[in-house]
Design a protein around this motif. Structure first.
Motif, PDB file in Angstrom:
ATOM      1  N   LEU A  15       0.823  -1.205   0.000  1.00  0.00           N
ATOM      2  CA  LEU A  15       0.000   0.000   0.000  1.00  0.00           C
ATOM      3  C   LEU A  15       0.859   1.257   0.000  1.00  0.00           C
ATOM      4  O   LEU A  15       0.456   2.293  -0.535  1.00  0.00           O
ATOM      5  CB  LEU A  15      -0.948   0.000   1.202  1.00  0.00           C
ATOM      6  CG  LEU A  15      -1.923  -1.180   1.271  1.00  0.00           C
ATOM      7  CD1 LEU A  15      -2.939  -0.970   2.381  1.00  0.00           C
ATOM      8  CD2 LEU A  15      -2.629  -1.392  -0.069  1.00  0.00           C
ATOM      9  N   THR A  16       2.035   1.166   0.598  1.00  0.00           N
ATOM     10  CA  THR A  16       2.974   2.290   0.502  1.00  0.00           C
ATOM     11  C   THR A  16       3.414   2.482  -0.940  1.00  0.00           C
ATOM     12  O   THR A  16       3.475   3.607  -1.444  1.00  0.00           O
ATOM     13  CB  THR A  16       4.196   2.033   1.402  1.00  0.00           C
ATOM     14  OG1 THR A  16       3.759   1.957   2.756  1.00  0.00           O
ATOM     15  CG2 THR A  16       5.226   3.148   1.273  1.00  0.00           C
ATOM     16  N   GLY A  17       3.717   1.386  -1.632  1.00  0.00           N
ATOM     17  CA  GLY A  17       4.076   1.474  -3.047  1.00  0.00           C
ATOM     18  C   GLY A  17       2.936   2.001  -3.897  1.00  0.00           C
ATOM     19  O   GLY A  17       3.162   2.747  -4.862  1.00  0.00           O
ATOM     20  N   LEU A  18       1.697   1.623  -3.553  1.00  0.00           N
ATOM     21  CA  LEU A  18       0.543   2.105  -4.308  1.00  0.00           C
ATOM     22  C   LEU A  18       0.410   3.615  -4.220  1.00  0.00           C
ATOM     23  O   LEU A  18      -0.050   4.264  -5.159  1.00  0.00           O
ATOM     24  CB  LEU A  18      -0.729   1.427  -3.787  1.00  0.00           C
ATOM     25  CG  LEU A  18      -2.017   1.763  -4.534  1.00  0.00           C
ATOM     26  CD1 LEU A  18      -1.957   1.267  -5.976  1.00  0.00           C
ATOM     27  CD2 LEU A  18      -3.226   1.149  -3.816  1.00  0.00           C
ATOM     28  N   VAL A  59      -8.060   7.370  -5.077  1.00  0.00           N
ATOM     29  CA  VAL A  59      -7.294   6.263  -4.489  1.00  0.00           C
ATOM     30  C   VAL A  59      -6.707   6.683  -3.149  1.00  0.00           C
ATOM     31  O   VAL A  59      -6.754   5.940  -2.163  1.00  0.00           O
ATOM     32  CB  VAL A  59      -6.191   5.782  -5.454  1.00  0.00           C
ATOM     33  CG1 VAL A  59      -5.256   4.790  -4.761  1.00  0.00           C
ATOM     34  CG2 VAL A  59      -6.807   5.147  -6.697  1.00  0.00           C
ATOM     35  N   PHE A  60      -6.149   7.886  -3.085  1.00  0.00           N
ATOM     36  CA  PHE A  60      -5.604   8.396  -1.828  1.00  0.00           C
ATOM     37  C   PHE A  60      -6.672   8.447  -0.742  1.00  0.00           C
ATOM     38  O   PHE A  60      -6.441   8.047   0.395  1.00  0.00           O
ATOM     39  CB  PHE A  60      -5.034   9.803  -2.031  1.00  0.00           C
ATOM     40  CG  PHE A  60      -3.623   9.843  -2.545  1.00  0.00           C
ATOM     41  CD1 PHE A  60      -2.617   9.125  -1.931  1.00  0.00           C
ATOM     42  CD2 PHE A  60      -3.297  10.634  -3.633  1.00  0.00           C
ATOM     43  CE1 PHE A  60      -1.306   9.188  -2.383  1.00  0.00           C
ATOM     44  CE2 PHE A  60      -1.994  10.704  -4.105  1.00  0.00           C
ATOM     45  CZ  PHE A  60      -1.000   9.975  -3.483  1.00  0.00           C
ATOM     46  N   PHE A  61      -7.855   8.962  -1.071  1.00  0.00           N
ATOM     47  CA  PHE A  61      -8.916   9.077  -0.078  1.00  0.00           C
ATOM     48  C   PHE A  61      -9.364   7.703   0.420  1.00  0.00           C
ATOM     49  O   PHE A  61      -9.542   7.488   1.621  1.00  0.00           O
ATOM     50  CB  PHE A  61     -10.112   9.832  -0.667  1.00  0.00           C
ATOM     51  CG  PHE A  61      -9.888  11.306  -0.859  1.00  0.00           C
ATOM     52  CD1 PHE A  61      -8.887  11.982  -0.175  1.00  0.00           C
ATOM     53  CD2 PHE A  61     -10.692  12.036  -1.716  1.00  0.00           C
ATOM     54  CE1 PHE A  61      -8.689  13.352  -0.349  1.00  0.00           C
ATOM     55  CE2 PHE A  61     -10.511  13.394  -1.895  1.00  0.00           C
ATOM     56  CZ  PHE A  61      -9.506  14.056  -1.214  1.00  0.00           C
ATOM     57  N   LEU A 288       1.796  -8.214  -8.237  1.00  0.00           N
ATOM     58  CA  LEU A 288       1.633  -6.776  -8.074  1.00  0.00           C
ATOM     59  C   LEU A 288       2.041  -6.338  -6.676  1.00  0.00           C
ATOM     60  O   LEU A 288       2.742  -5.331  -6.504  1.00  0.00           O
ATOM     61  CB  LEU A 288       0.180  -6.376  -8.339  1.00  0.00           C
ATOM     62  CG  LEU A 288      -0.155  -4.882  -8.148  1.00  0.00           C
ATOM     63  CD1 LEU A 288       0.702  -4.016  -9.073  1.00  0.00           C
ATOM     64  CD2 LEU A 288      -1.634  -4.628  -8.383  1.00  0.00           C
ATOM     65  N   GLY A 289       1.631  -7.094  -5.680  1.00  0.00           N
ATOM     66  CA  GLY A 289       2.006  -6.763  -4.305  1.00  0.00           C
ATOM     67  C   GLY A 289       3.502  -6.795  -4.104  1.00  0.00           C
ATOM     68  O   GLY A 289       4.063  -5.917  -3.430  1.00  0.00           O
ATOM     69  N   GLN A 299      10.465   3.698  -1.100  1.00  0.00           N
ATOM     70  CA  GLN A 299      11.019   5.044  -0.959  1.00  0.00           C
ATOM     71  C   GLN A 299      10.130   6.078  -1.642  1.00  0.00           C
ATOM     72  O   GLN A 299       9.839   7.145  -1.080  1.00  0.00           O
ATOM     73  CB  GLN A 299      12.430   5.095  -1.546  1.00  0.00           C
ATOM     74  CG  GLN A 299      13.462   4.325  -0.751  1.00  0.00           C
ATOM     75  CD  GLN A 299      13.675   4.921   0.636  1.00  0.00           C
ATOM     76  OE1 GLN A 299      13.709   6.140   0.812  1.00  0.00           O
ATOM     77  NE2 GLN A 299      13.798   4.069   1.638  1.00  0.00           N
ATOM     78  N   LEU A 300       9.679   5.757  -2.849  1.00  0.00           N
ATOM     79  CA  LEU A 300       8.827   6.689  -3.575  1.00  0.00           C
ATOM     80  C   LEU A 300       7.470   6.837  -2.895  1.00  0.00           C
ATOM     81  O   LEU A 300       6.898   7.927  -2.858  1.00  0.00           O
ATOM     82  CB  LEU A 300       8.655   6.218  -5.024  1.00  0.00           C
ATOM     83  CG  LEU A 300       9.924   6.256  -5.881  1.00  0.00           C
ATOM     84  CD1 LEU A 300       9.667   5.598  -7.224  1.00  0.00           C
ATOM     85  CD2 LEU A 300      10.401   7.697  -6.076  1.00  0.00           C
ATOM     86  N   GLY A 301       6.953   5.740  -2.349  1.00  0.00           N
ATOM     87  CA  GLY A 301       5.678   5.804  -1.659  1.00  0.00           C
ATOM     88  C   GLY A 301       5.743   6.664  -0.412  1.00  0.00           C
ATOM     89  O   GLY A 301       4.828   7.451  -0.131  1.00  0.00           O
TER      90      GLY A 301
END
Length: 380
Positions: A15-18, A59-61, A288-289, A299-301
């Motif tokens: 979820l951090t990567g998402l 998606v963020f919400f 995907l996970g 890092q990007l997430g």
């Protein structure tokens, strides 16, 4: 069953990567009028697709609703716990935002405003009141309107959880969303200077609460929801909703979210698809996970909030003319994305995280939570 106190926080690397993908989607949405795109049929198709990547905010919400529920739904909110909860949320959102907002105001100056009006606008923006008024919500740091929505959910979350425990989510939460929506529409109809009815649904907590509640509902659901196929089903469903949005765009000749059918798709149907994906990424082992859990994606997430606040506003305004003098249009676009990413990583590591930890240690007497459960917006 009653809520318990001090429930442990969970960390979901995927979820951090998402979050990184959601932030990139919002960036691409804001590039829909890029000079890279001409007038050919292919360019028109690309522009049409980019115009629906505003779904990154949704998606963020939904992700915020999912993660906040995982972390806090089983906790009792005493007065002390409520204060600590609010401080955690403020410490996560405000330092970077206040820094960038202050820099933006300092560089732009009063312009045509008197000093009093200029300072008044600063107060409106720094308190996030800007997101409640249509004529203000896209000013200075345009994308920060979503922080007003996010903070609205944070304040409502204890009530959301209490209603869930008391009456069950399926009974209480749809009524809460509908009731708040009616309240918002009635208030803005009575006070039209605040904004239009479409604005209420597009950009305020009165219209966007369903996205958080659907995410919360999937966080509340049993682990076997989706029967091991939630990730694939969520991806397929999100692509299907995106297709419907493209159809709505063709009928209205504008971004789907600027029409009532598009709002319905974005605020009510898309979160169901997103929630299913979130549940799958949190409970299933998939390719995907694993891809979203790699170190670069992590890092990007983690830096996605900084990227979100940087990708429009002061820094691009400084970089774009300079890059345009030295590079081709395509090269300048690629360089800008890379520089914004590096700036976001630096801002996260050297300011956002240290400020968050310092504020918690100094004023809350606690340790920061796992990063994937802290915030997700738009931190989206």
């Amino acid at each position: 069953m009653k809520p318990v106190t001090n429930a442990p926080a969970a960390y979901y690397p995927a979820l951090t990567g998402l979050r990184a993908l959601a932030a990139l989607a919002v960036y691409c949405f804001h590039q829909r009028d890029s000079p890279l795109l001409g007038s050919s049929a292919l360019d028109a198709v690309i522009r049409s697709g980019l115009s629906e990547l505003h779904i990154g905010v949704s998606v963020f919400f939904t992700l915020s609703g999912f993660l906040i529920t995982k972390r806090y739904a089983k906790q009792q909110f005493s007065r002390a716990a409520w204060g600590q909860y609010v401080w955690h949320r403020a410490a996560r959102i405000l330092p970077v935002y206040v820094l960038l907002l202050t820099a933006t105001f300092a560089v732009q100056g009063p312009g045509g405003n008197s000093l009093g009006n200029w300072l008044g606008l600063y107060v409106v923006n720094v308190t996030l009141v800007k997101g409640l008024v249509e004529r203000w919500f896209l000013g200075f740091i345009p994308q920060a309107w979503s922080l007003t929505v996010e903070e609205g959910f944070y304040l409502l979350a204890p009530l959301v959880f209490w209603l869930g425990w008391r009456y069950r989510p399926a009974r209480a939460w749809p009524l809460l969303a509908a009731g708040l929506g009616v309240l918002g529409l009635a208030t803005y109809s009575a006070l039209p200077a605040l904004g239009t009815r479409l604005f209420v649904l597009q950009a305020t907590i009165f219209g966007r609460l369903p996205e958080f509640l659907v995410g919360a509902a999937f966080a509340w659901a049993p682990p076997r929801t989706g029967r091991g196929r939630a990730t694939a089903g969520g991806v397929a469903a999100m692509l299907a909703v995106l297709g419907f949005m493209l159809i709505a765009q063709q009928f209205s000749n504008k971004v789907s979210l600027n029409s009532y059918p598009g709002v319905l798709l974005n605020n009510w149907l898309l979160p169901v698809a997103t929630g299913l994906l979130l549940h799958g990424l949190a409970t299933e082992r998939t390719r995907l996970g694993r891809a979203l859990s790699t170190p670069p994606a992590q890092q990007l997430g983690r830096a996605s909030y900084c990227f979100y606040l940087l990708h429009m506003g002061l820094l691009p305004a400084i970089l774009e003319p300079w890059l345009g003098r030295w590079l081709s249009v395509g090269g300048a676009a690629a360089a800008l994305l890379g520089l914004l990413g590096l700036a976001a990583l630096a801002l996260h590591h050297y300011f956002e995280q240290p400020a968050y930890r310092w504020l918690l240690a100094r004023f809350a007497g606690g340790r920061p939570a796992a990063s994937s459960t802290a915030i997700s917006v738009p931190r989206g």
